[in-house]
Design a protein around this motif. Structure first.
Motif, PDB file in Angstrom:
ATOM      1  N   SER A 113      15.659  -8.768  40.451  1.00  0.00           N
ATOM      2  CA  SER A 113      14.472  -8.374  39.687  1.00  0.00           C
ATOM      3  C   SER A 113      13.210  -8.983  40.288  1.00  0.00           C
ATOM      4  O   SER A 113      12.162  -8.343  40.333  1.00  0.00           O
ATOM      5  N   GLN A 131      13.788  -3.388  34.400  1.00  0.00           N
ATOM      6  CA  GLN A 131      15.039  -3.807  33.762  1.00  0.00           C
ATOM      7  C   GLN A 131      14.819  -3.953  32.250  1.00  0.00           C
ATOM      8  O   GLN A 131      15.659  -3.581  31.447  1.00  0.00           O
ATOM      9  N   ASP A 154      15.666  -0.890  38.444  1.00  0.00           N
ATOM     10  CA  ASP A 154      16.269  -2.193  38.189  1.00  0.00           C
ATOM     11  C   ASP A 154      17.202  -2.099  36.988  1.00  0.00           C
ATOM     12  O   ASP A 154      16.759  -2.069  35.844  1.00  0.00           O
ATOM     13  N   GLU A 155      18.477  -2.036  37.270  1.00  0.00           N
ATOM     14  CA  GLU A 155      19.506  -1.957  36.219  1.00  0.00           C
ATOM     15  C   GLU A 155      19.202  -0.898  35.174  1.00  0.00           C
ATOM     16  O   GLU A 155      19.318  -1.140  33.974  1.00  0.00           O
TER      17      GLU A 155
HETATM   18 MG   LIG Z   1      17.462  -8.574  37.067  1.00  0.00          MG
END
Ligand SMILES: [Mg+2]
Ligand SMILES: Nc1ncnc2c1ncn2[C@@H]1O[C@H](COP(=O)(O)OP(=O)(O)OP(=O)(O)O)[C@@H](O)[C@H]1O
Lengths: 251, 426
Positions: A43, A87, A172-173
């Motif tokens: 991240s 995220q 991000d995720e």
């Molecule tokens: Mg992360």
């Protein structure tokens, strides 16, 4: 297209180095995936690329189409074509999702010297894109991400990406917190945008997302570095054996 | 009881040589107000109620000069179909005003009302003001009742098709205006009153509002255009059964503004919302002082105040909800918040609840904070430039107060002014 060389990043407030020499190149038309243990710096990398405050780049470079990203304001990076699906998408009470989207689309158009999109065209476009992501009219009206479920927030990120049509997408995720059907929707959203002049950097912990978005390259990040790079099979290896073997191999 | 020396001397200095307007039916009320004023004295910094706002320039014999602002901005509410009542430096201007005839409402000048001896307004002039000094005196309002030089009486008997717009023009750099308005909304009647303009170098305004059962009044005010002007305003409202008052005030600029609103519920199931949004830059002091008394069953009151402050601007909020014994099922809400756009600005808040009934739902909250950096980054990461993103978040911050304006066109007019101000003050 996206070129990261020997990137070293520490926290501004603390003497703590988080990225310790990241090297990574994403070519146009390719999908790269990054996997790696919690806290390895994934991240942080995506935040530094998009210009979040609180980090200090102590060495190295990051360019998009040859332009120095690190010199630009966050909004300039966006106008240059960079997009980060967060995220943890941010809630903004008081700002309607539609207003947010229209402001963003028009700001980027303006920065590129294009005309603003008409209210009617915008509405048509947003409705159509929202529909494919199963985002209903109510979610478009509500304040940005306020009271959205985890999965709704992630779908809302993909809606923004679809509206802004960035050249370089970092996710991000985006798969975490999604149910099986939502995961498919998100993957379809990503696949619909795949094109020869667009690159993707997909951060994930799970093979499941990569089943739907077939990556060209897979990187493993640990302790602030890319420690291994390979093909899609690398993700399968992680899925089966975890990181222990890979980490041991490198150390 | 003798006044403290300082209070006595500033009161004497202010009242020296001032005469209350003679003749007509308001004279006894003016005499009584003057007597009240001598008893309570004008405010000084020692007064708890004036702890955060310096009263000196509001009470000194001559007002500080205030430059007139030249602006290309069209006057507020310019595009609206409304009945215009214009005051220039505190004096009614019949030429600039519209014909005061409008179906559903009767409008007269205070001065004219004094020519007749019997008039309903006689029983309202100074009455709500006089009730409004418990538990804290509001001497500037008593001063107003005693010395008001002009004003209108608005008697709403139906549902006028257009809003009534009180427009205050400032044309003299040294003017000292005192206006007193009376508003009576009859049973089931409904009207919208708009107020705007800088009025004078110094402006003391008082509006007494009496709303009968089932009556509804919308009051939308904008103030502060000429930055150097000073204003102290009072609204005293009394609400009958199932009646409604919605009051919203926008303040942009203004070195000194004190807006006091005093609301009293006397009939059950009534609703009063008092809201304000202000944006101030630099030498800006803005004070909202609100007192809501619940003395009836099942009434709802909301106080929503939002202040955007930068470059050393000061915001003040003193708000109280008093729920008297027997005022069961009271729903009282109060929020005051400041958005400090830099470290120099300050927000001083004194929220209070005083409750003598057991079956009530009352809440209050007060916060001050900076722009949400996470939200700002999120917007910027989507390509919205920092200035524009800050404006968007600032408008979002003000939204809860602006939402108190019921009419969407009026709300948009107000929002447009705020957007313009923000764009000019980046
Ligand atoms: Mg992360
Ligand atoms: N602002 C910050 N203050 C303190 N520590 C930080 C900050 N930002 C990042 N870190 C630390 O840097 C390291 C990397 O964090 P980062 O969020 O980049 O990890 P990640 O790889 O994305 O992990 P995850 O898989 O759990 O999302 C962690 O140890 C984290 O605690």
């Amino acid at each position: 297209m996206l070129e990261i060389k020997n990137l070293h990043v520490k926290l501004e407030e603390e003497d703590k180095e988080i990225l310790k020499g990241v090297n990574l190149t994403v070519e146009a038309g390719k999908v790269h995936a990054i996997m790696g243990p919690n806290g390895s710096g994934k991240s942080t990398l995506s935040y530094v690329l998009s210009g979040r405050e609180g980090y200090e780049v102590t060495d190295g470079s990051a360019t998009l189409d040859g332009r120095d990203l690190l010199e630009m304001e966050p909004e300039e990076r966006a106008a240059a074509g960079l997009f980060l699906a967060f995220q943890y998408p941010v809630e903004i009470p008081g700002v309607g999702n539609m207003t947010f989207l229209r402001t963003a689309v028009n700001a980027q158009r303006k920065a590129r010297g294009e005309e603003e999109i008409s209210a009617a065209d915008f509405l048509k476009l947003v409705r159509q894109k929202a529909k494919t992501l199963k985002i209903d009219a109510d979610m478009l009206k509500r304040p940005v991400n306020v009271g959205f479920s985890g999965g709704e927030k992630k779908r809302n990120e993909i809606l923004q990406m679809a509206m802004l049509e960035p050249r370089m997408c970092i996710l991000d995720e985006t798969d975490s917190g999604l149910d099986v059907d939502a995961m498919k929707l998100v993957a379809e959203g990503v696949n619909a945008l795949r094109s020869p002049d667009r690159g993707f950097l997909v951060i994930t912990h799970y093979q499941r997302l990569l089943d739907h978005i077939a990556p060209d390259v897979v990187h493993i990040m640990a302790d602030g570095r890319i420690i291994k790079t390979g093909g899609p099979e690398l993700a399968l290896e992680v899925e089966q054996n975890g990181y222990a073997d890979i980490l041991a191999e490198v150390m | 009881m003798a006044l403290p020396e300082r209070k006595q001397s500033v009161t004497e200095a202010r009242l020296a040589g001032l005469e209350i307007p003679r003749g007509g039916c308001t004279e006894p009320a003016r005499e009584a107000a003057l007597a009240r004023l001598w008893q309570m004295g004008l405010p000084t910094r020692r007064d708890e109620y004036w702890k955060y706002t310096r009263p000196e320039t509001l009470i000194q014999p001559q007002p500080p000069r205030a430059a007139l602002l030249r602006t290309d901005e069209p006057p507020m509410f310019d595009a609206f179909d409304r009945l215009k009542i214009v005051f220039v430096d505190g004096v009614f201007d019949p030429q600039a005003s519209d014909d005061l005839a409008l179906e559903g409402v009767r409008i007269e000048r205070i001065a004219d009302l004094c020519e007749q001896d019997i008039h309903w307004a006689r029983d309202l002039y100074g009455v709500l003001e006089a009730r409004g000094h418990e538990p804290v005196p509001r001497p500037l309002a008593a001063f107003n009742t005693a010395f008001a030089g002009d004003g209108v009486v608005i008697h709403v008997t139906g549902r006028p098709s257009r809003p009534i717009n009180l427009i205050y023009r400032h044309e003299s750099e040294a003017s000292d205006a005192v206006l007193h308005h009376l508003v009576r909304v009859e049973e089931g009647a409904e009207a919208t009153i708009l107020e705007n303009g800088p009025a004078a170098a110094r402006f003391n305004k008082c509006m007494e509002i009496d709303i009968a059962d089932g009556g509804r009044l919308h009051l939308v005010r904008t103030q502060g255009r000429d930055h150097e002007r000073r204003a102290a305003t009072h609204v005293f409202a009394r609400l009958g059964r199932e009646s409604m008052l919605k009051c919203f005030t926008l303040t942009v600029n203004g070195v000194l503004t004190r807006n006091e609103v005093v609301v009293e519920f006397t009939g059950d199931e009534a609703v009063a919302h008092v809201a304000g949004a202000c944006v101030g830059d630099g030498d800006f002091h803005h004070d909202d002082t609100v007192f809501v008394t619940h003395d009836a069953v099942g009434c709802e009151s909301r106080q929503v105040f939002k202040k955007v402050l930068r470059n050393g601007a000061t915001g003040v909020f003193q708000g109280k909800i008093l729920v008297r014994e027997g005022a069961q099922k009271t729903d009282g809400y109060q929020i005051s918040q400041a958005l400090l756009l830099d470290g120099d600005s300050q927000f001083l808040a004194k929220p209070e609840l005083e409750i003598y009934a057991d079956d009530v739902a009352c809440s209050h909250g007060s916060t001050s904070g900076a722009i949400d950096e996470e939200a700002l980054f999120y917007l910027r990461s989507r390509g919205v430039p920092e200035g524009e993103a800050t404006d968007l978040l600032t408008l979002a911050f003000l939204a809860e107060a602006m939402d108190e304006i019921e009419d969407p066109a009026l709300a948009e007019e107000i929002a447009g002014r705020v957007r313009g101000w923000l764009a000019r003050h980046r």
